[in-house]
Design a protein around this motif. Sequence first.
Motif, PDB file in Angstrom:
ATOM      1  N   PRO A 428      50.634   1.534   2.695  1.00 19.08           N
ATOM      2  CA  PRO A 428      49.580   2.034   3.592  1.00 19.08           C
ATOM      3  C   PRO A 428      50.027   1.996   5.053  1.00 19.08           C
ATOM      4  CG  PRO A 428      48.746   0.336   2.093  1.00 19.08           C
ATOM      5  CD  PRO A 428      50.227   0.314   1.984  1.00 19.08           C
ATOM      6  N   GLU A 429      49.597   2.995   5.805  1.00 21.62           N
ATOM      7  CA  GLU A 429      49.840   2.959   7.240  1.00 21.62           C
ATOM      8  C   GLU A 429      49.083   1.762   7.821  1.00 21.62           C
ATOM      9  OE1 GLU A 429      51.739   4.672   9.193  1.00 21.62           O
ATOM     10  OE2 GLU A 429      52.511   6.027   7.646  1.00 21.62           O
ATOM     11  N   CYS A 430      49.743   1.032   8.665  1.00 22.16           N
ATOM     12  CA  CYS A 430      49.116  -0.176   9.202  1.00 22.16           C
ATOM     13  C   CYS A 430      49.412  -0.275  10.683  1.00 22.16           C
ATOM     14  CB  CYS A 430      49.633  -1.414   8.473  1.00 22.16           C
ATOM     15  SG  CYS A 430      48.744  -2.921   8.919  1.00 22.16           S
ATOM     16  N   GLU A 431      48.384  -0.115  11.475  1.00 21.83           N
ATOM     17  CA  GLU A 431      48.509  -0.228  12.929  1.00 21.83           C
ATOM     18  C   GLU A 431      47.395  -1.119  13.442  1.00 21.83           C
ATOM     19  OE1 GLU A 431      47.446   2.946  15.959  1.00 21.83           O
ATOM     20  OE2 GLU A 431      49.628   3.116  15.935  1.00 21.83           O
ATOM     21  N   GLN A 432      47.776  -2.154  14.150  1.00 21.64           N
ATOM     22  CA  GLN A 432      46.800  -3.071  14.716  1.00 21.64           C
ATOM     23  C   GLN A 432      46.462  -2.662  16.147  1.00 21.64           C
ATOM     24  OE1 GLN A 432      45.583  -5.407  12.806  1.00 21.64           O
ATOM     25  NE2 GLN A 432      47.055  -5.230  11.128  1.00 21.64           N
ATOM     26  N   LEU A 433      45.295  -3.035  16.573  1.00 22.52           N
ATOM     27  CA  LEU A 433      44.885  -2.812  17.957  1.00 22.52           C
ATOM     28  C   LEU A 433      44.403  -4.138  18.530  1.00 22.52           C
ATOM     29  CD1 LEU A 433      44.411  -0.683  20.220  1.00 22.52           C
ATOM     30  CD2 LEU A 433      42.036  -0.581  19.431  1.00 22.52           C
ATOM     31  N   VAL A 434      45.059  -4.602  19.583  1.00 22.46           N
ATOM     32  CA  VAL A 434      44.609  -5.811  20.264  1.00 22.46           C
ATOM     33  C   VAL A 434      43.961  -5.389  21.572  1.00 22.46           C
ATOM     34  CG1 VAL A 434      46.884  -6.178  21.334  1.00 22.46           C
ATOM     35  CG2 VAL A 434      45.257  -8.071  21.168  1.00 22.46           C
ATOM     36  N   VAL A 435      42.747  -5.862  21.792  1.00 20.11           N
ATOM     37  CA  VAL A 435      41.999  -5.559  23.011  1.00 20.11           C
ATOM     38  C   VAL A 435      41.565  -6.869  23.642  1.00 20.11           C
ATOM     39  CG1 VAL A 435      41.184  -3.347  22.131  1.00 20.11           C
ATOM     40  CG2 VAL A 435      39.805  -5.390  21.757  1.00 20.11           C
ATOM     41  N   ASP A 507      41.162  -4.872  14.129  1.00 18.66           N
ATOM     42  CA  ASP A 507      41.235  -5.052  15.573  1.00 18.66           C
ATOM     43  C   ASP A 507      41.224  -6.539  15.906  1.00 18.66           C
ATOM     44  OD1 ASP A 507      41.239  -2.364  15.802  1.00 18.66           O
ATOM     45  OD2 ASP A 507      39.147  -2.177  16.432  1.00 18.66           O
ATOM     46  N   LEU A 508      41.986  -6.894  16.918  1.00 17.53           N
ATOM     47  CA  LEU A 508      42.070  -8.278  17.368  1.00 17.53           C
ATOM     48  C   LEU A 508      41.609  -8.349  18.813  1.00 17.53           C
ATOM     49  CD1 LEU A 508      43.114 -11.215  16.886  1.00 17.53           C
ATOM     50  CD2 LEU A 508      45.312 -10.441  17.776  1.00 17.53           C
ATOM     51  N   GLN A 509      40.744  -9.312  19.112  1.00 13.77           N
ATOM     52  CA  GLN A 509      40.218  -9.469  20.466  1.00 13.77           C
ATOM     53  C   GLN A 509      40.776 -10.735  21.100  1.00 13.77           C
ATOM     54  OE1 GLN A 509      35.922  -9.255  20.257  1.00 13.77           O
ATOM     55  NE2 GLN A 509      35.947  -7.033  20.342  1.00 13.77           N
ATOM     56  N   LEU A 510      41.228 -10.606  22.349  1.00 10.89           N
ATOM     57  CA  LEU A 510      41.792 -11.730  23.090  1.00 10.89           C
ATOM     58  C   LEU A 510      41.063 -11.891  24.416  1.00 10.89           C
ATOM     59  CD1 LEU A 510      45.653 -11.234  22.702  1.00 10.89           C
ATOM     60  CD2 LEU A 510      44.171 -12.713  21.364  1.00 10.89           C
ATOM     61  N   GLN A 511      41.066 -13.116  24.906  1.00 12.24           N
ATOM     62  CA  GLN A 511      40.530 -13.407  26.234  1.00 12.24           C
ATOM     63  C   GLN A 511      41.591 -14.216  26.974  1.00 12.24           C
ATOM     64  OE1 GLN A 511      37.138 -16.095  26.508  1.00 12.24           O
ATOM     65  NE2 GLN A 511      36.166 -14.750  28.001  1.00 12.24           N
ATOM     66  N   LEU A 512      42.180 -13.619  28.004  1.00 11.66           N
ATOM     67  CA  LEU A 512      43.175 -14.314  28.817  1.00 11.66           C
ATOM     68  C   LEU A 512      42.465 -14.961  30.004  1.00 11.66           C
ATOM     69  CD1 LEU A 512      46.059 -11.675  28.794  1.00 11.66           C
ATOM     70  CD2 LEU A 512      45.841 -13.737  27.388  1.00 11.66           C
ATOM     71  N   LEU A 513      42.562 -16.279  30.080  1.00  9.84           N
ATOM     72  CA  LEU A 513      41.847 -17.044  31.098  1.00  9.84           C
ATOM     73  C   LEU A 513      42.844 -17.592  32.104  1.00  9.84           C
ATOM     74  CD1 LEU A 513      39.370 -18.963  28.766  1.00  9.84           C
ATOM     75  CD2 LEU A 513      38.944 -16.877  30.074  1.00  9.84           C
ATOM     76  N   LEU A 514      42.801 -17.057  33.312  1.00  9.45           N
ATOM     77  CA  LEU A 514      43.728 -17.447  34.367  1.00  9.45           C
ATOM     78  C   LEU A 514      43.076 -18.462  35.294  1.00  9.45           C
ATOM     79  CD1 LEU A 514      45.058 -14.919  33.212  1.00  9.45           C
ATOM     80  CD2 LEU A 514      45.634 -14.220  35.535  1.00  9.45           C
ATOM     81  N   GLU A 515      43.851 -19.460  35.659  1.00  4.89           N
ATOM     82  CA  GLU A 515      43.343 -20.520  36.524  1.00  4.89           C
ATOM     83  C   GLU A 515      43.912 -20.348  37.920  1.00  4.89           C
ATOM     84  OE1 GLU A 515      42.813 -25.396  36.414  1.00  4.89           O
ATOM     85  OE2 GLU A 515      44.042 -24.359  34.927  1.00  4.89           O
ATOM     86  N   LYS A 516      43.058 -20.486  38.925  1.00  2.20           N
ATOM     87  CA  LYS A 516      43.469 -20.328  40.309  1.00  2.20           C
ATOM     88  C   LYS A 516      44.578 -21.319  40.662  1.00  2.20           C
ATOM     89  CE  LYS A 516      41.274 -17.313  43.052  1.00  2.20           C
ATOM     90  NZ  LYS A 516      41.949 -16.462  44.048  1.00  2.20           N
ATOM     91  N   ASP A 517      45.638 -20.815  41.277  1.00  2.00           N
ATOM     92  CA  ASP A 517      46.700 -21.673  41.780  1.00  2.00           C
ATOM     93  C   ASP A 517      46.682 -21.684  43.307  1.00  2.00           C
ATOM     94  OD1 ASP A 517      48.924 -23.339  41.775  1.00  2.00           O
ATOM     95  OD2 ASP A 517      50.316 -21.659  41.865  1.00  2.00           O
ATOM     96  N   VAL A 518      46.475 -20.549  43.916  1.00  2.00           N
ATOM     97  CA  VAL A 518      46.388 -20.450  45.369  1.00  2.00           C
ATOM     98  C   VAL A 518      44.968 -20.012  45.723  1.00  2.00           C
ATOM     99  CG1 VAL A 518      47.256 -19.305  47.426  1.00  2.00           C
ATOM    100  CG2 VAL A 518      48.820 -19.863  45.559  1.00  2.00           C
ATOM    101  N   GLN A 519      44.263 -20.842  46.483  1.00  2.00           N
ATOM    102  CA  GLN A 519      42.878 -20.546  46.806  1.00  2.00           C
ATOM    103  C   GLN A 519      42.660 -20.638  48.326  1.00  2.00           C
ATOM    104  OE1 GLN A 519      39.886 -22.335  44.155  1.00  2.00           O
ATOM    105  NE2 GLN A 519      41.571 -23.480  43.210  1.00  2.00           N
TER     106      GLN A 519
END
Length: 659
Positions: A428-435, A507-519
């Motif tokens: 089977p054709e198999c293509e994932q989508l990550v958002v 479909d795969l869902q991600l949450q990238l959480l960035l932490e402040k380094d320079v404020q």
Amino acid sequence: MRTISRYISLVCAGMFALTSFAQNGKIKSVEDDYRDFAYVKTSEVLLEVANKGYKSAELFQKLANSYYFRNDMENAAKWYGELMTMNDVIDPEYYFRYALALKGIEDYKESDKWMKKFNELKPDDMRGKAFLSSVDYKSNIEEISRDDIEPYNLEINTELSDFGVTEYENGIVFSSSRGGGRKYRWNEEPYLDLYSAEKTESGFGEVKEIQGKVNTKYHESSAVFSPNGKYMFFTRNNFFRLKYKEDGTGINRLQLYRATLSEDGTWDEIHKVHFNSEDYSVAHPTLNVTGTRLYFASDMPGTYGQSDIFVVDVNDDGTLGEPENLGASINTEGQETFPFMDTSGNLFYSSTGFPGLGGLDVFKSEELDQKVDKGSNRNYPIQNVGKPVNSSADDFGYYENLVTKRVYFSSNREGGKGSDDIYTFEVPECEQLVVGTVQDKKTDELIPNATVILFDGEGKEIERKTVGEDAAFEFKLECETEYLVRGEKETYLSDEKRFTTPKKKQDLQLQLLLEKDVQEISPCDDLAKILDIPIIYFDFDKSNIRYDAEIELQKVLAVLNKYPTMNIDIRSHTDCRGPADYNEKLSDRRAKSTRQYLIDNGIAAERLTAKGYGESQLVNDCGCEPTNESSCSEEEHQLNRRSEFIITSINGKSCDDKE
């Protein structure tokens, strides 16, 4: 019915059968001249605190991560190493990162040590399994198996034996005992011949014997055709020019033959290959995509077990060179047979010598033909191909067309029509989508214009994108593949997610959480929030500075030293529990104790004010009635037990000016 000993054993009674990741985007350094604004870089503050000898798991985690994400593996290894000396519970991911950092500085022995610990803490993680070459082979097979594929039993199968497909022109060629005539004494079925069947819209048309002088009254099987269509190599009993020959024990061995295509479309001019012998068997040929190399199975001298896979060069005139054993990484003391080379150079073959599901299992060695061509040391990794190809029965004769995604294989599994049957399926054709989205770790606010980078499992960059105002990203991925997605932006510490896509499309869902380094910092800001200092802890009913509180105060001290024009107001708060007057006095002693610590460490007293507010400035509704204890949880009460370091002025500007 299990029939492997008759045909596919082939001699019957004759013994046959991190890295470190390439980090292109680095956190931009902050300029020394800030003009009317001031900034604080968290990683620099942490380094200053750590270099003074202060220790905490949080301190080392953040400091090591700041170097890891910038691909500075020497410093990452240093501070992850410090982290490992702490007695705190550590996320196993830090063991993996430490191992990669050590590998990045070529400390392989120590890296292996921490990979083993990582595997112990996360035994289901494929990274640890790959490192240890896990003996839990059944779990490994299950992980690569496809439960979404149901093989189809070809309509041309009979109640006898049918196996060993190869595609030829607009059809297939295969082996079958359907021809009638004299019977083979080992199973009372007719001897095998080679047959062909053309493809139709609904399946296959009439099955016909292959034309020419190939088929005889003994066994013929396992055909393969040269790329130019001029030659066919196939397997036959030791029967040539009407002479049937046996070895000294009375066994008729299998041999390889070459046929030439005549102008009338028949296969004639049958020739034996020069390394055939009456004393051992040679069988089941397959060619690489260019037709320059032939692989086969044999129990000739030099074989490790019952039968091994060999390789031999093919000359321009169709003759063969001298065969070589593929070595111990492919062959075992068991039986290796039925090799197949696909057009990408991947070798498939069946074996009883490696852990499998039962009987013969099909295994794969990726890009083996290219490795042979480069004259490697014959160390070829293999992998069980899993279900549905493999089962508890004998599974063999694998063939795959990489263009049409059509797979054929043979098996004597339960539920078939005959003793051996041919099965097929289309991959089977198999293509994932990550958002996903890029967000601030503390506030959950979207971070527009961040860079999101897609890496493969080995850290090679595949693609990068800059997110828009919605901070959203998406990547199209392959199935059953390891990836890493990393989010980056100036003034932030990076975040990354590693994952392996499943076998089925989803479909795969991600949450990238960035932490402040320079404020940016300005009057009225609270350094406690900027430096992530939730509370300066004191022992019960005490106001002296504890060691863990001293680490937090070192962060404040570093900022005060960096900005000599900064003045702060130290504020200490309590929750509502206990007498209000007592809370106010205790918090005031603690605020002043904090102030004195900073003075003792070189900060001018006139830059610091301090006051305790007790329970007078609660941040939530967790007040205590005069006669009743509050119903708030401990976590809610703790929000009120806080320390504040309010910037009253900096660079000539005061909090009053801002207000």
